[in-house]
Write an enzyme that holds these catalytic residues in place. Structure first.
Site, short mmCIF file in Angstrom:
data_model
loop_
_atom_site.label_atom_id
_atom_site.label_comp_id
_atom_site.label_asym_id
_atom_site.label_seq_id
_atom_site.Cartn_x
_atom_site.Cartn_y
_atom_site.Cartn_z
N LYS A 51 0.84 -1.21 0.00
CA LYS A 51 0.00 0.00 0.00
C LYS A 51 0.87 1.25 0.00
O LYS A 51 0.52 2.28 -0.59
CB LYS A 51 -0.95 0.00 1.20
CG LYS A 51 -2.33 -0.52 0.87
CD LYS A 51 -2.46 -2.00 0.69
CE LYS A 51 -2.29 -2.58 -0.66
NZ LYS A 51 -2.31 -4.06 -0.69
N ALA A 181 -5.35 -10.07 -7.04
CA ALA A 181 -4.99 -8.85 -6.30
C ALA A 181 -3.50 -8.55 -6.42
O ALA A 181 -3.11 -7.40 -6.69
CB ALA A 181 -5.40 -8.99 -4.85
N HIS A 442 -22.71 16.01 0.91
CA HIS A 442 -22.42 16.49 -0.44
C HIS A 442 -21.33 17.55 -0.37
O HIS A 442 -21.40 18.42 0.49
CB HIS A 442 -23.69 17.10 -1.05
CG HIS A 442 -23.44 17.69 -2.40
ND1 HIS A 442 -23.29 16.90 -3.53
CD2 HIS A 442 -23.29 18.98 -2.80
CE1 HIS A 442 -23.06 17.69 -4.57
NE2 HIS A 442 -23.06 18.96 -4.16
P1 NAI Z 1 -5.23 -15.02 -6.67
O1 NAI Z 1 -5.58 -16.43 -6.54
O2 NAI Z 1 -6.11 -13.99 -6.13
O3 NAI Z 1 -4.99 -14.66 -8.22
C1 NAI Z 1 -4.16 -15.40 -9.02
C2 NAI Z 1 -4.58 -15.22 -10.47
O4 NAI Z 1 -3.66 -15.92 -11.27
C3 NAI Z 1 -5.96 -15.80 -10.75
O5 NAI Z 1 -6.72 -14.85 -11.40
C4 NAI Z 1 -5.65 -17.00 -11.64
O6 NAI Z 1 -6.63 -17.23 -12.59
C5 NAI Z 1 -4.34 -16.58 -12.29
N1 NAI Z 1 -3.50 -17.67 -12.73
C6 NAI Z 1 -3.27 -18.85 -12.11
N2 NAI Z 1 -2.42 -19.61 -12.83
C7 NAI Z 1 -2.09 -18.89 -13.93
C8 NAI Z 1 -1.25 -19.13 -15.06
N3 NAI Z 1 -0.60 -20.26 -15.19
N4 NAI Z 1 -1.16 -18.18 -16.01
C9 NAI Z 1 -1.85 -17.01 -15.88
N5 NAI Z 1 -2.65 -16.75 -14.85
C10 NAI Z 1 -2.77 -17.66 -13.87
O7 NAI Z 1 -3.75 -14.93 -6.08
P2 NAI Z 1 -2.79 -13.71 -5.76
O8 NAI Z 1 -3.16 -12.48 -6.51
O9 NAI Z 1 -1.43 -14.26 -5.93
O10 NAI Z 1 -3.08 -13.44 -4.25
C11 NAI Z 1 -2.94 -14.48 -3.28
C12 NAI Z 1 -3.89 -14.29 -2.15
O11 NAI Z 1 -3.56 -13.14 -1.42
C13 NAI Z 1 -5.31 -14.14 -2.63
O12 NAI Z 1 -6.18 -14.83 -1.80
C14 NAI Z 1 -5.53 -12.67 -2.55
O13 NAI Z 1 -6.89 -12.34 -2.37
C15 NAI Z 1 -4.68 -12.28 -1.37
N6 NAI Z 1 -4.25 -10.91 -1.54
C16 NAI Z 1 -5.11 -9.94 -1.23
C17 NAI Z 1 -4.78 -8.64 -1.44
C18 NAI Z 1 -5.80 -7.62 -1.14
O14 NAI Z 1 -6.74 -7.89 -0.41
N7 NAI Z 1 -5.67 -6.43 -1.69
C19 NAI Z 1 -3.48 -8.24 -1.98
C20 NAI Z 1 -2.68 -9.35 -2.31
C21 NAI Z 1 -3.06 -10.63 -2.08
#
Ligand code: NAI
Length: 463
Positions: A51, A181, A442
């Site tokens: 962030k 994310a 507002h």
């Molecule tokens: P994620 O599971 O949210 O997203 C991973 C993405 O990669 C998915 O859209 C998936 O379809 C894609 N993917 C998977 N294999 C792939 C491939 N071989 N080629 C291309 N795309 C592929 O995982 P992420 O973003 O790594 O985050 C991990 C966890 O941490 C999640 O649960 C996420 O919600 C959490 N997180 C939350 C944040 C927030 O609340 N702002 C910030 C960072 C992480």
């Protein structure tokens, strides 16, 4: 006895440290076992430093467009190293904050790697600690590569968010694999710091768990900023060289290669369930590798609980916070309000921000719900016009019969803050009509929430 506590928590990340604070508040003798810095991924290599970096990215973009606001700053130079160091300070400050909270609440912090043992015991080094009421497993998750296609994290040309957070310089070009994310946030950061960014997502649209309209808005915004977005794309092979990676990508029946100085893996996380003694204690995992828990977050072995990422999705700090508090309350003999897993806000802090709660429009359709979508774009909101942040919209999905808020989706500046109005509303089962009853100040961006509520009733005022 020095080695006896009411509650022992394995892991001092968001889920673990909140469980500790809540348990201590309720008078339980509590210990947290942590092998690294307190605060876990969130504080040290996740939510908090990203962030800080996203804010640096925001400032860079704002200054580039400052002339339009009557402010001349000359040419804008960015320095990722400086932004990174600032983000480290913020992170360290938060970690020290957690240390302070442990002291304030008289929680014993045991440094080292803990190993669960039968009989509600945890071994750290040669010492064995015993819990009279319960052991809570909160060991979190870690980044993962895709070794099957040659994408093993090597910390130089193939990195994860762990390394991205410590880079001294922006890579000239960056391919981000995964547009969840993590991928969305780092694509935003490195684009603002001058890298040529390509974002590759396997599913048909970026941010696939969000409402399709949110994905579309973000795809447009990113493309406008020069981020190449390739969705519905499969990386079939990776050629990892010394100073570049060449990816073979298949998308929409066509093949292409993507070359980048660095690949950032953002395709999900793996949970930390290995080498902590789960099997020895009879604690089972689910088919997807999470620790199996019941409704009370108790594992398959009585007296052992699991919370946070290891206990299953959504892998979000605030879900872990709540699980930590609730388990602590149960161990103290209370009957906490059950966790509403269908009311956990989801926020991606890219620009514009994306925040949502409840069902997406696709899910409403799949469930054949009789709903209406009320929408209000920020382009019609006075405050957003004033700040030049007119991208995005508020969308509220209203159940036609009862006015229930089935889901709400916000794309726009400060979406992460605005979503909570809807979180409170859904938690208390307020109707869409009741959102409008509360007078919204507002001019604010939040007026768009009230207007979207009104639009779902067919009577938006400013549109
Ligand atoms: P994620 O599971 O949210 O997203 C991973 C993405 O990669 C998915 O859209 C998936 O379809 C894609 N993917 C998977 N294999 C792939 C491939 N071989 N080629 C291309 N795309 C592929 O995982 P992420 O973003 O790594 O985050 C991990 C966890 O941490 C999640 O649960 C996420 O919600 C959490 N997180 C939350 C944040 C927030 O609340 N702002 C910030 C960072 C992480």
């Amino acid at each position: 006895m020095a080695n006896q506590f009411d509650v022992i928590i394995l892991g001092g990340g968001p889920a673990g440290y909140v469980a500790a604070i809540r348990a201590a508040q309720l008078g339980l003798a509590t210990a947290v076992v942590e092998k690294e810095k307190l605060g876990g991924v969130c504080v040290n290599i996740g939510c908090i430093p990203t962030k800080a970096l996203l804010h640096s990215a925001y400032i860079a973009r704002l200054l580039k467009d400052a002339k339009e606001f009557g402010v001349e700053v000359g040419s804008v130079k960015t320095d990722y190293g400086v932004a990174m160091k600032r983000s480290r300070q913020v992170s360290d400050q938060n970690s020290r904050g957690v240390e302070f909270l442990m002291k304030k609440n008289k929680v014993t912090v045991i440094k080292g790697a803990g190993l669960l043992q039968p009989g509600k015991k945890v071994k750290v080094g040669s010492d064995v600690y015993e819990a009279t009421k319960g052991v809570i497993v909160a060991t979190g998750s870690r980044v993962k590569g895709i070794p099957q296609i040659g994408l093993e994290i090597n910390k130089s040309t193939v990195i994860s968010s762990d390394e991205a957070l410590f880079l001294e310089k922006t890579p000239t070009s960056l391919a981000v694999i995964g547009a969840g994310a993590v991928g969305m946030e780092f694509a935003d950061i490195f684009n603002a710091f001058g890298a040529k960014v390509t974002l590759i997502e396997a599913l048909p649209r970026i941010l696939p768990i969000e409402d399709p309209e949110a994905s579309d808005t973000l795809a447009k915004s990113y493309k406008k900023r020069g981020i190449e977005v390739i969705a519905g794309a499969k990386v079939t092979k990776a050629n990892v060289g010394k100073d570049k990676v060449v990816l073979d990508v298949e998308a929409g029946g066509a093949r292409q290669t993507v070359e980048a100085a660095v690949v950032l893996m953002a395709a999900g996380r793996a949970v930390n369930t290995e080498n902590i003694g789960l099997k020895e204690c009879g604690i089972q995992l689910t088919d997807r590798g999470f620790i199996k828990v019941d409704q009370r977050l108790q594992t398959t072995t009585p007296g052992y609980y699991a919370i946070g990422d290891v206990a299953g999705p959504p892998m979000l700090a605030h879900k872990g916070f709540r699980e930590g508090a609730v388990v602590a309350e149960r161990l103290a003999g209370h009957t906490p309000h059950p966790i509403r897993y269908d009311n956990v806000p989801s926020v991606t802090y890219c620009h514009p921000e994306v925040a949502s709660i409840g069902l997406t429009e696709e899910q409403c359709k799949e469930r054949k719900l009789d709903y209406v979508a009320g929408k209000f774009p920020f382009s019609a909101n006075g405050r957003a016009r004033g700040t030049g942040e007119t991208e995005g919209l508020v969308k509220i999905l209203r159940d036609k019969k009862y006015g229930e808020i089935l889901g709400a989706h916000i794309v726009g500046a400060h979406a992460s803050e605005m979503i909570h109005e809807l979180a409170v509303a859904r938690e208390n089962e307020y109707t869409v009509e009741e959102i409008d009853l509360a007078i919204h100040a507002h001019p604010t961006m939040s007026e768009a929430v009230a207007e979207a509520a009104l639009d779902s009733l067919g009577r938006a005022i400013h549109m």
